[in-house]
Write a protein that holds these residues in place. Structure first.
Motif: not given
Ligand SMILES: Nc1ncnc2c1ncn2[C@@H]1O[C@H](COP(=O)(O)OP(=O)(O)OP(=O)(O)O)[C@@H](O)[C@H]1O
Ligand SMILES: [Mg+2]
Lengths: 265, 334
Positions: A160-189
């Motif tokens: 992950v250290a080798q990725l661009s800022g946007g790619q890193r952000q996308a990974i964080a979003i994908a991680r939060a959104a992909s496991f059946e959330p009931r509440v999804l909080i996004m802090d400046e995604p």
């Protein structure tokens, strides 16, 4: 984009037709939090219905991140109460919130630089077989998770250290959104995302909303709020100073509220 | 004017491999250079007898270095391993001299090592005291305990042939301690590379707050790696006792430095998150070869210490100079 998906939020109730009285998915009452001498939150109330998206806005240091971190169990409130689907809860660790399907994209992303893309997507949710990581099955799902966000990451084994800022952000979003959330909080995604990727995130929010997921979106891109949010909560110096249904407000109104020249509710 | 949009090429897999493995490749190269040098400089070095001897002597270092790799990956350090080895070494000799059956002694020592390690881990993980401080205190306390128990005397171990096999035996011509050490290293590589526990160790070392936020048992993971060095030190203490046929509170002086040097030489970052068991194996062997080779060259043992230290410093310095691409010793700002 196709709604093919690793995203499979299951929600027993589904979106409730509007106008019907309902128990809020999340209900905050009198949340207070101090850090040393700083009163980060001075008694905040907030209700979020299932399938509703709340935009949380406010000046820098208004307390937005602190409030959402309390919901996700990262901080423990000094006082006040949280109820999920009407049931009072008090989280003592992020693990407890995550077990209740509250997922958060942190402002600082909270990725592990030395672990590869796939490992970060499944961080804390590793699939195992006899305590061994089941990479084959995770690889397949990781692809689907990223495709869902229109994100281009050629190698799942890149650190992950080798990725661009946007790619890193996308990974964080994908991680939060992909496991059946009931509440999804996004802090400046979307702060580091390019045009197409922002669109993908907004589509994602609308998609999960339709499945009954409650979303809290913190952003300084006010125009995005009108694309996905049902209501806007404005914070100022640790308090919630206004709450507006999206139909009753405008960009100028929100700007006025943020800088503290709006009339109180 | 029309511009065609093209995708970036995938780049050569070899380049990726080289930059990923630069650290291990460089220590492998350094190891080969050392072996070549001593093979030419002395007649005895490359004889099977001497090589097996090197393996036998490197075994206790390797066992502890594997566990130390886990500790350093969590961005911690365990300075107390030498004292733990001495304490176990002396305790094993004492209990054996009371006539306790040796398998029971081995088991008890492993448990004692685990308990000591877990105690230190508790201070580090749950009380937030820097590992450097906790294990520096441990270094003093445990060595003192060993001295107190033995009054400074060496305690002979007699008439336990089964126990001696651990230190002196061979299996298919290979020393038993070397086999044990390689088995430990193989297990360590498997755990760090493909088990959930290894993933947690790397995550905690890379970004402890992120590990906590995704619900990993971050504190327990940190505490547990000190338990690993405790158990590994117990194994090392037993191997040394079985090889020398005695237990002494003065065993393994300076051991912690050799272990830490081996791990860092192998490319494990002192700042956490990145480490390699293969590198640790090569680092350990390099240090063992240098120590052995200098003795064979009849260089004064006092001078050996100086040379060993200098070589380690230069090797690490070269490592960071030549292979800085993605391999800085500093944590990347993020
Ligand atoms: N861990 C902490 N320790 C001390 N003070 C903190 C901590 N976290 C937040 N604060 C303080 O609480 C206040 C609110 O911070 P918070 O991060 O919630 O603001 P924010 O609304 O998210 O701002 P931004 O838009 O800049 O992200 C700030 O004054 C900040 O200094
Ligand atoms: Mg913030």
């Amino acid at each position: 984009m196709a709604a093919s998906s690793a995203l499979q939020a299951v929600d027993p109730e589904g979106p409730v037709p509007s106008g019907q009285p309902q128990v809020p998915r999340i209900s905050l009452r009198g949340i207070r939090k101090t850090f040393g001498s700083i009163e980060a939150l001075r008694g905040v109330d907030l209700d979020i219905a299932p399938g509703e998206c709340v935009g949380l806005i406010g000046d820098n240091a208004a307390g937005k991140s602190t409030l959402t971190k309390i919901i996700s169990g990262t901080y423990i409130a000094d006082s006040g109460s949280i109820a999920i689907d009407g049931e009072p809860v008090s989280f003592t660790s992020p693990a407890e919130a995550r077990a209740r399907h509250i997922e958060m994209v942190f402002q600082d992303l909270s990725l592990c630089d030395h672990i590869d893309v796939m490992g970060n997507l499944f961080l804390g949710r590793e699939e195992t077989r006899w305590s061994f990581l089941n990479n084959a099955s995770m690889r397949e799902r990781a692809r689907a998770m990223l495709d869902d966000l229109d994100i281009r990451i050629p190698k799942l084994t890149a650190k992950v250290a080798q990725l661009s800022g946007g790619q890193r952000q996308a990974i964080a979003i994908a991680r939060a959104a992909s496991f059946e959330p009931r509440v999804l909080i996004m802090d400046e995604p979307t702060s580091a995302l390019a045009v197409a990727e922002v669109e993908a995130v907004l589509r994602l929010i609308n998609r999960v909303k339709a499945r009954g997921v409650s979303v809290i979106l913190i952003t300084h891109r006010l125009q995005d709020l009108f694309r996905v949010c049902d209501k806007i909560a404005v914070m100022y110096e640790g308090t919630k100073v206004a709450e507006r249904a999206i139909g009753d407000t405008s960009l100028e109104d929100l700007v006025r509220l943020i800088v503290g020249k709006g009339e109180e509710i | 004017m029309s511009v065609t949009y093209t995708e970036r090429g995938q780049g050569s897999a070899l380049a990726d491999f080289l930059s990923e493995k630069a650290q291990v490749l460089s220590i492998a190269f350094f190891f080969v250079v050392c072996v070549a040098f001593f093979s030419i400089a002395t007649d005895v070095f490359l004889t099977p007898g001497n090589l097996l001897n090197v393996l036998r002597q490197a075994a206790p270092i390797l066992v502890v270095a594997v566990a130390m790799t886990f500790v350093i990956i969590t961005a911690g350090i365990d300075l107390s391993v030498g004292s733990q080895v001495a304490l176990i070494n002396a305790s094993a000799a004492l209990t054996l001299s009371f006539g306790v059956p040796w398998p029971l002694v081995v088991l008890a020592m492993l448990l004692l090592g685990a308990a000591i390690g877990l105690g230190q881990g508790w201070f580090v993980a749950y009380q937030g005291i820097p590992a450097f401080i906790v294990t520096l205190a441990g270094l003093s306390i445990l060595r003192g305990a060993a001295l107190y128990m033995t009054k400074g005397y060496s305690i002979p171990i007699t008439d336990v042939p089964g126990f001696f096999v651990l230190g002196r035996g061979t299996l298919l011509g290979i020393p038993v301690p070397a086999i044990i050490a390689l088995a430990v290293a193989a297990a360590g590589a498997l755990v760090i590379g493909s088990q959930i526990y290894g993933r947690r160790v790397v995550a905690v070392g890379s970004n402890p707050e992120a590990a906590r936020r995704v619900g990993m048992p971050a504190k327990w993971t940190i505490a547990s790696v000190y338990m690993l060095t405790g158990i590994a030190s117990a194994v090392a203490g037993l191997l040394i006792a079985a090889r020398l046929g005695s237990g002494s509170s003065n065993a393994a002086v300076g051991f912690e430095l050799q272990v830490i040097a081996a791990v860092v030489l192998g490319g494990t970052s002192l700042f956490g998150g990145r480490g390699s068991i293969l590198g640790t194996i090569l680092g350990t062997l390099t240090i063992a070869v240098i120590g052995n080779g200098l003795i064979l060259m009849h260089i004064s043992p006092f001078f050996t210490q100086i040379v060993t230290g200098a070589i380690i410093l230069i090797a690490i310095w070269l490592n960071t100079r030549i292979f800085t691409a993605g391999f800085s010793f500093r944590r990347k700002p993020s």
